[in-house]
Scaffold this motif. Structure first.
Motif, PDB file in Angstrom:
ATOM      1  N   GLU A  24       0.855  -1.196   0.000  1.00 15.70           N
ATOM      2  CA  GLU A  24       0.000   0.000   0.000  1.00 15.70           C
ATOM      3  C   GLU A  24       0.889   1.244   0.000  1.00 15.70           C
ATOM      4  O   GLU A  24       0.683   2.182   0.760  1.00 15.70           O
ATOM      5  CB  GLU A  24      -0.952  -0.012   1.207  1.00 15.70           C
ATOM      6  CG  GLU A  24      -0.299  -0.296   2.541  1.00 15.70           C
ATOM      7  CD  GLU A  24      -1.294  -0.392   3.689  1.00 15.70           C
ATOM      8  OE1 GLU A  24      -2.395   0.192   3.609  1.00 15.70           O
ATOM      9  OE2 GLU A  24      -0.957  -1.043   4.685  1.00 15.70           O
ATOM     10  N   PHE A  25       1.865   1.225  -0.882  1.00 19.71           N
ATOM     11  CA  PHE A  25       2.893   2.260  -0.907  1.00 19.71           C
ATOM     12  C   PHE A  25       2.309   3.651  -1.179  1.00 19.71           C
ATOM     13  O   PHE A  25       2.678   4.628  -0.532  1.00 19.71           O
ATOM     14  CB  PHE A  25       3.947   1.924  -1.972  1.00 19.71           C
ATOM     15  CG  PHE A  25       5.117   2.865  -2.002  1.00 19.71           C
ATOM     16  CD1 PHE A  25       6.187   2.692  -1.141  1.00 19.71           C
ATOM     17  CD2 PHE A  25       5.150   3.926  -2.896  1.00 19.71           C
ATOM     18  CE1 PHE A  25       7.269   3.559  -1.168  1.00 19.71           C
ATOM     19  CE2 PHE A  25       6.230   4.799  -2.923  1.00 19.71           C
ATOM     20  CZ  PHE A  25       7.297   4.610  -2.056  1.00 19.71           C
ATOM     21  N   PHE A  26       1.383   3.755  -2.136  1.00 13.03           N
ATOM     22  CA  PHE A  26       0.874   5.067  -2.539  1.00 13.03           C
ATOM     23  C   PHE A  26      -0.411   5.476  -1.822  1.00 13.03           C
ATOM     24  O   PHE A  26      -0.635   6.666  -1.596  1.00 13.03           O
ATOM     25  CB  PHE A  26       0.630   5.096  -4.051  1.00 13.03           C
ATOM     26  CG  PHE A  26       1.896   5.169  -4.858  1.00 13.03           C
ATOM     27  CD1 PHE A  26       2.717   6.280  -4.796  1.00 13.03           C
ATOM     28  CD2 PHE A  26       2.265   4.120  -5.686  1.00 13.03           C
ATOM     29  CE1 PHE A  26       3.893   6.355  -5.547  1.00 13.03           C
ATOM     30  CE2 PHE A  26       3.433   4.186  -6.435  1.00 13.03           C
ATOM     31  CZ  PHE A  26       4.248   5.300  -6.364  1.00 13.03           C
ATOM     32  N   GLY A  49       4.209  10.695  -3.722  1.00 16.21           N
ATOM     33  CA  GLY A  49       3.625  11.044  -5.004  1.00 16.21           C
ATOM     34  C   GLY A  49       2.167  11.437  -4.878  1.00 16.21           C
ATOM     35  O   GLY A  49       1.708  11.831  -3.806  1.00 16.21           O
ATOM     36  N   LYS A  50       1.399  11.311  -5.964  1.00 11.74           N
ATOM     37  CA  LYS A  50      -0.020  11.690  -5.976  1.00 11.74           C
ATOM     38  C   LYS A  50      -0.809  10.834  -4.990  1.00 11.74           C
ATOM     39  O   LYS A  50      -0.641   9.622  -4.920  1.00 11.74           O
ATOM     40  CB  LYS A  50      -0.597  11.478  -7.388  1.00 11.74           C
ATOM     41  CG  LYS A  50      -2.068  11.849  -7.502  1.00 11.74           C
ATOM     42  CD  LYS A  50      -2.260  13.357  -7.445  1.00 11.74           C
ATOM     43  CE  LYS A  50      -3.737  13.716  -7.424  1.00 11.74           C
ATOM     44  NZ  LYS A  50      -4.350  13.486  -6.108  1.00 11.74           N
ATOM     45  N   ILE A  51      -1.672  11.497  -4.213  1.00 16.27           N
ATOM     46  CA  ILE A  51      -2.496  10.790  -3.225  1.00 16.27           C
ATOM     47  C   ILE A  51      -3.888  10.568  -3.811  1.00 16.27           C
ATOM     48  O   ILE A  51      -4.594  11.522  -4.144  1.00 16.27           O
ATOM     49  CB  ILE A  51      -2.586  11.581  -1.916  1.00 16.27           C
ATOM     50  CG1 ILE A  51      -1.194  11.758  -1.301  1.00 16.27           C
ATOM     51  CG2 ILE A  51      -3.515  10.869  -0.935  1.00 16.27           C
ATOM     52  CD1 ILE A  51      -1.178  12.655  -0.082  1.00 16.27           C
ATOM     53  N   TYR A  52      -4.270   9.307  -3.930  1.00 18.21           N
ATOM     54  CA  TYR A  52      -5.597   8.943  -4.423  1.00 18.21           C
ATOM     55  C   TYR A  52      -6.482   8.497  -3.266  1.00 18.21           C
ATOM     56  O   TYR A  52      -5.997   7.962  -2.267  1.00 18.21           O
ATOM     57  CB  TYR A  52      -5.497   7.800  -5.440  1.00 18.21           C
ATOM     58  CG  TYR A  52      -5.069   8.232  -6.823  1.00 18.21           C
ATOM     59  CD1 TYR A  52      -6.003   8.456  -7.823  1.00 18.21           C
ATOM     60  CD2 TYR A  52      -3.719   8.419  -7.129  1.00 18.21           C
ATOM     61  CE1 TYR A  52      -5.612   8.849  -9.091  1.00 18.21           C
ATOM     62  CE2 TYR A  52      -3.318   8.812  -8.392  1.00 18.21           C
ATOM     63  CZ  TYR A  52      -4.265   9.025  -9.372  1.00 18.21           C
ATOM     64  OH  TYR A  52      -3.890   9.414 -10.630  1.00 18.21           O
ATOM     65  N   ASP A  53      -7.780   8.697  -3.426  1.00 17.28           N
ATOM     66  CA  ASP A  53      -8.756   8.212  -2.451  1.00 17.28           C
ATOM     67  C   ASP A  53      -9.095   6.771  -2.820  1.00 17.28           C
ATOM     68  O   ASP A  53     -10.104   6.487  -3.455  1.00 17.28           O
ATOM     69  CB  ASP A  53     -10.006   9.091  -2.482  1.00 17.28           C
ATOM     70  CG  ASP A  53     -11.055   8.640  -1.473  1.00 17.28           C
ATOM     71  OD1 ASP A  53     -10.729   7.802  -0.614  1.00 17.28           O
ATOM     72  OD2 ASP A  53     -12.204   9.120  -1.558  1.00 17.28           O
ATOM     73  N   GLY A  54      -8.216   5.856  -2.426  1.00 19.56           N
ATOM     74  CA  GLY A  54      -8.365   4.445  -2.743  1.00 19.56           C
ATOM     75  C   GLY A  54      -7.134   3.697  -2.266  1.00 19.56           C
ATOM     76  O   GLY A  54      -6.340   4.226  -1.477  1.00 19.56           O
ATOM     77  N   GLY A 153      -1.277  -1.667  -9.174  1.00 20.12           N
ATOM     78  CA  GLY A 153      -2.104  -0.516  -9.520  1.00 20.12           C
ATOM     79  C   GLY A 153      -3.008  -0.081  -8.394  1.00 20.12           C
ATOM     80  O   GLY A 153      -2.739  -0.336  -7.217  1.00 20.12           O
ATOM     81  N   GLY A 154      -4.121   0.585  -8.755  1.00 21.46           N
ATOM     82  CA  GLY A 154      -5.001   1.163  -7.750  1.00 21.46           C
ATOM     83  C   GLY A 154      -6.471   0.855  -7.971  1.00 21.46           C
ATOM     84  O   GLY A 154      -6.938   0.757  -9.109  1.00 21.46           O
TER      85      GLY A 154
END
Length: 362
Positions: A24-26, A49-54, A153-154
């Motif tokens: 869960e690196f990102f 890096g970019k933070i996603y809601d997921g 991926g995400g």
């Protein structure tokens, strides 16, 4: 009438938990089961890096794939899986699969990895920024699912839609008979303009007014109401109308009626009573001796509250049937292990006596 729909069995609101993940690196795994839709802010960046809601893993440079194990908040029969890749475009997994297993308690990672998982969604293509939906054709009940993403991926949200199967081992005591995880549900509703009446039956306490049932402001004669089916024929002790967070929009009064079956008339068990906003409103039900299957809550004239709790005991015959129903839905290996753990000789459910069935309650 309320439209009966599947529950999201994995939802954090029902007590679901993302137990383990390969990476869960990102973005953290816990976001997978949050009840709301994923949101996106193009300006949010962190040290990684970019933070996603997921949930998002790093770019894989070795063989294999990433995965996350979710313990369902309400074990049950799964009908549909939704792998929502909202906002993930250049970083979504092009392929997924889903496995499921029945395991008691909260097993550790090693035990879960060694379990006999059943594939409920075979390797299937997924698209970015899409609610990827997959039907499940399996009639057994499960407690955990494992989402596999290939190779990395995400994923914004994971929805595990199905029918809750109450654990009958906890039904043999005084419980909340309206709770979704015990088999309660909403059968009919006059209005849910602002929010779903099913929220009334969720576990825990509401964190805001958004996590309760609220009707539109009534401008005509009459009043609003909700009908709730119980876990089974039951005797009731008391009711709690929890109006926390409802300040200027709680009902002024409530009334509670009950019936013994779908064809029976409604009988008042709590007369019209004044309630307070932002509080627990508890009433004893001292004179209810019949075995109740459903209740009707009338609110006057409108408004809402956050939780409805109906405490009592399931009738012995209903408890025996709940245990038999649960056993029929267990995967064969789990069924055999369950009987052995209680010292019951292996036999088909239909051949077990009521006495044997009732020994499975805690």
């Amino acid at each position: 009438m309320a439209k009966r729909t599947d529950l999201d069995l994995a939802s954090r609101a029902l007590g679901g938990s993302v137990r383990y993940a390969s990476d869960e690196f990102f973005a953290p795994r816990e976001a997978l089961i949050l009840p709301g839709e994923s949101v996106h802010d193009t300006s949010t960046f962190g040290a990684h890096g970019k933070i996603y809601d997921g949930w998002e893993t790093r770019r894989r440079r070795t063989p294999g794939h990433d995965w996350a194990v979710v313990q369902l908040g309400a074990p049950g029969v799964i009908h549909e899986i939704v792998v929502d890749t909202a906002w993930f475009l250049g970083n979504y997994p092009p392929e997924i699969s889903v496995e499921a297993v029945w395991m008691d308690g909260s097993p550790d990672e090693e035990t879960l990895q060694a379990a006999d998982w059943t594939t409920i969604v075979p390797s299937s293509a997924a698209r970015g920024n899409t609610k990827n939906t997959y039907r499940v054709h399996n009639h057994y009940a499960f407690t955990h699912v494992r989402l596999n993403i290939f190779p990395d991926g995400g994923v914004a949200r994971l929805r595990v839609r199905g029918t809750a199967v109450p654990d009958p081992r906890v039904l043999g005591s005084r419980i909340d008979l309206a709770a979704l995880q015990h088999g309660g549900d909403v059968a009919e509703i006059s209005d849910m303009f602002y929010s779903d009446a099913r929220l009334l039956l969720y576990p825990g306490v509401a964190r805001s007014m958004a996590e309760g049932w609220e009707t539109a402001r009534r401008r005509t004669a009459g009043n609003d109401y909700v009908v709730v089916t119980l876990a089974g024929p039951s005797t009731l002790d008391y009711v709690d109308f929890d109006t926390h967070y409802f300040l200027g929009n709680a009902p002024g009064w409530v009334r509670l009626s009950a019936r013994t079956d779908a064809d029976a008339p409604w009988v008042e068990i709590l007369p019209r009573s004044k309630i307070s906003s932002d509080a627990h409103n508890r009433f004893r039900l001292d004179h209810v001796t019949d075995e109740i299957t459903a209740v009707r809550v009338d609110v006057y004239p409108d408004g809402g509250f956050s939780r409805l709790h109906l405490f009592g005991e399931l009738a012995p015959a209903a408890l025996s049937e709940a245990i038999a129903h649960w056993l029929r839905l267990l995967p064969s290996s789990a069924y055999a292990a369950m009987l052995a753990s209680y010292g019951i000789p292996f036999a088909a459910v239909k051949d077990l006596s009521a006495e044997q069935l009732l020994t499975l309650t805690w």
